[in-house]
Scaffold this motif. Structure first.
Motif, short mmCIF file in Angstrom:
data_model
loop_
_atom_site.label_atom_id
_atom_site.label_comp_id
_atom_site.label_asym_id
_atom_site.label_seq_id
_atom_site.Cartn_x
_atom_site.Cartn_y
_atom_site.Cartn_z
N ALA A 62 0.70 -1.21 -0.02
CA ALA A 62 0.02 0.11 -0.03
C ALA A 62 0.98 1.45 -0.04
O ALA A 62 0.62 2.37 -0.71
N GLU A 63 1.99 1.28 0.67
CA GLU A 63 2.83 2.42 0.94
C GLU A 63 3.29 2.67 -0.37
O GLU A 63 3.55 3.90 -0.81
N GLY B 225 2.40 1.96 -3.28
CA GLY B 225 1.20 1.92 -4.33
C GLY B 225 1.42 1.15 -5.26
O GLY B 225 1.30 1.42 -6.58
N SER C 192 -9.99 6.77 -4.88
CA SER C 192 -8.76 6.49 -4.09
C SER C 192 -8.19 5.54 -4.28
O SER C 192 -6.69 5.57 -4.47
N SER D 65 -6.05 6.76 -7.48
CA SER D 65 -5.13 7.75 -7.20
C SER D 65 -3.88 6.95 -6.45
O SER D 65 -2.75 7.12 -6.62
N GLU D 66 -4.31 6.29 -5.22
CA GLU D 66 -3.15 5.41 -4.72
C GLU D 66 -2.35 4.55 -5.52
O GLU D 66 -0.82 4.56 -5.30
N ARG D 67 -2.69 4.26 -6.56
CA ARG D 67 -2.05 3.02 -7.52
C ARG D 67 -1.31 4.04 -8.74
O ARG D 67 -0.98 3.30 -9.54
N ASN D 68 -1.48 5.30 -8.53
CA ASN D 68 -0.92 6.09 -9.59
C ASN D 68 -1.36 5.77 -11.13
O ASN D 68 -0.82 5.84 -11.96
#
Lengths: 337, 337
Positions: free
Chosen positions: A42-43, A45, B136, B139-142
DNA sequence: CTGAAAGCGCTTACAG
DNA sequence: CTGAAAGCGCTTACAG
């Protein structure tokens, strides 16, 4: 650069294998390790690559819809052709329902087609052309596909949802006759597909049985309502006998003719009956509104998706390979007081 | 088993490298070798795997459209909601135009989502919910994405096409006032999205400026025309003052109300004005027809695809990030003689 | 419980 | 002009 499983492994001080196991709940990994890996993933991504995963079983859970006549149309918007939009929308939903996604693609045989165009698990091809290269390509490469309507040059050769073009044409023709038409003309499109062909043959047969002289014309689908004036001229320009009913295959042609004859002072339905073999939105809204066949594209789409999914999963299609029956929406253009 | 490049290589007595070169016109391969390889590839029915290819640059030429409110609707059919179907169709075509395919997908955060749902190069998310998990996740995973309308809890945080909910609401409200409405009520949906929020705020502000007492109700989008009776009861059931105009956000709610008030003998537009913030097909066809905003979903889709393609290719979006302006289709429901 | 290795089907430097 | 090797990002027996 997007992080890969290696990056996660490195950051967590474990092997890619363990990351894979941990993130997918496979194998046996200590609970704490799983949690640490999940946190780190998660950190940074991390997102697993669907493409890399798909490489294992070469399945993406993706269906493709190829609407062939789209090539002959200038627009896909509902003002243009109700049918395809309803079909595409319904097919998308039916696919979602079965755990697939569905994309609308252009001709996948084009050399400049995107990779996605050839990445589908199975294909649905609506209204293939004669000797359609799309069907040839899919067949040669053993890609699962189902067509809606047959390739006129190769009927029955592939999995196809049988359409009912002939009986649907008769439905409209009989309705026109019942509504008072005695000299019924036919206006088809020019695409070389089964719909145009079969409808024309059904019309000729119907005329022969009734002892009526056939009167038929063909105008390009792509011109839509724009053919109205030319069609009116064709049927009502010269002196002599004119039709008192016209069966237009496409709703847009019907809309164009409907407007063009009004401009000539020909009254619909009193002097001329008009009916269409497929509905466009404007047929419901025009003055007078125009009788159309409702081909139930949603039902067709649902069935096509059902078959495509079975084929994608290597299972034989079940049940009869045919589309639902069309119904006639009778409107003002064929309703005399 | 589908033949791979190795099979072709073996059959042709060359290496996979040479097959790859020959079939893709890369490197330098003797003409005869190319021809032999092409022949053999055709014979064995070889088709390159788009998935394997995609692995190189992790791009499939695939866009995904996530229509969030679809979750609250019982149907995707045009009888239901014109807007999304037009949007999806137009987006598909716009994507084709730019050499991409576009798929309609369900929530890609669902654990049982097909691989395809996470395989897109870029995503378009229409009308995100509040703190939308889809945004979310992307976005988190680019993962490149653009939303149409902002996440109400996180406006301006991502690439988003700004909608004009506020000014569009005023457009309708001012029209209702100009058409003779003095006590204008508002009927919104219950989804937690920017459209419902902003429209409501605009309405409250408009009422405050006019010194009118706000009168608003919310019914679930999912119930569509089914809310008609309940809405009529809500606004006209009790004794006392009743609105003389209702602004329904969704076309289906407007259609339901339109029918329900007719059953109560309330005449539209003489005694009650009705307008909708988005069009459903039945609004054009009902008696009386209902004034609606046309949000121009085709224009929205085209712009969203344009931005999504730029993002997919790692380029910054150009031009203002906003949707085209809506126009008002004035119909019988707000036209007094 | 963890990891090295092989493999999914391609492409692409690079060496011959 | 052709091919061995490495690599794209994962998964999956299999061995430890």
């Amino acid at each position: 650069m997007r992080p890969t499983i290696k990056d996660v492994a490195k950051a967590a001080g474990v092997s890619p294998t363990t990351v894979s196991h941990a993130l997918n709940g496979k194998g046996v990994v200590r609970r704490e390790t799983v949690e640490r890996i999940e946190r780190i993933a998660a950190e940074v991504g991390y997102r697993p690559s669907a493409i890399a995963r798909g490489l294992q079983n070469s399945r993406l859970g993706l269906l493709a819809l190829v609407i062939r006549p789209l090539h002959s149309l200038d627009t896909f918007l509902p003002e243009g052709v109700d049918y395809f939009l309803r079909m595409a929308g319904a097919a998308s939903l039916a696919a979602l329902d079965r755990g697939y996604s569905l994309m609308l693609i252009d001709d996948p045989t084009r050399p400049d087609a995107p990779l996605s165009a050839t990445a589908a698990d199975a294909y649905i091809v609506t209204e293939p052309f004669e000797n359609d290269p799309v069907l040839s390509m899919l067949s040669e490469r053993n890609i699962p596909f189902v067509s809606v309507g047959s390739d006129p040059a190769r009927p029955g050769q592939f999995f196809e949802l049988a359409t009912r073009d002939w009986e649907e044409a008769l439905l409209v023709l009989d309705h026109l006759a019942a509504a008072g038409g005695t000299r019924v003309a036919l206006l088809t499109g020019t695409d070389q597909n089964a719909w145009n062909r079969e409808s024309q043959d059904a019309y000729l047969d119907w005329c022969a049985r009734r002892g009526q002289t056939p009167d038929l014309a063909a105008f390009p689908e792509v011109e839509g309502e724009g053919v109205g004036e030319a069609a009116a001229e064709r049927f009502f320009g010269a002196a002599g006998t004119h039709p008192d009913a016209v069966f237009c295959l496409t709703g847009r042609h019907a809309a164009g003719l409907n407007a063009a004859v009004a401009a000539r002072g020909i009254r619909v339905p009193e002097e001329l009956l008009i009916a269409a073999g497929s509905g466009a939105i404007q047929n419901r809204m025009s003055k007078p509104s125009v009788t159309t066949l409702d081909l139930h594209p949603e039902g067709i789409a649902a069935r096509a998706v059902e078959v495509a999914v079975l084929l994608a999963e290597g299972r034989p299609p079940e049940g009869p390979l045919e589309v639902p029956t069309a119904t006639l929406d009778i409107r003002e253009s064929t309703t005399r007081a």
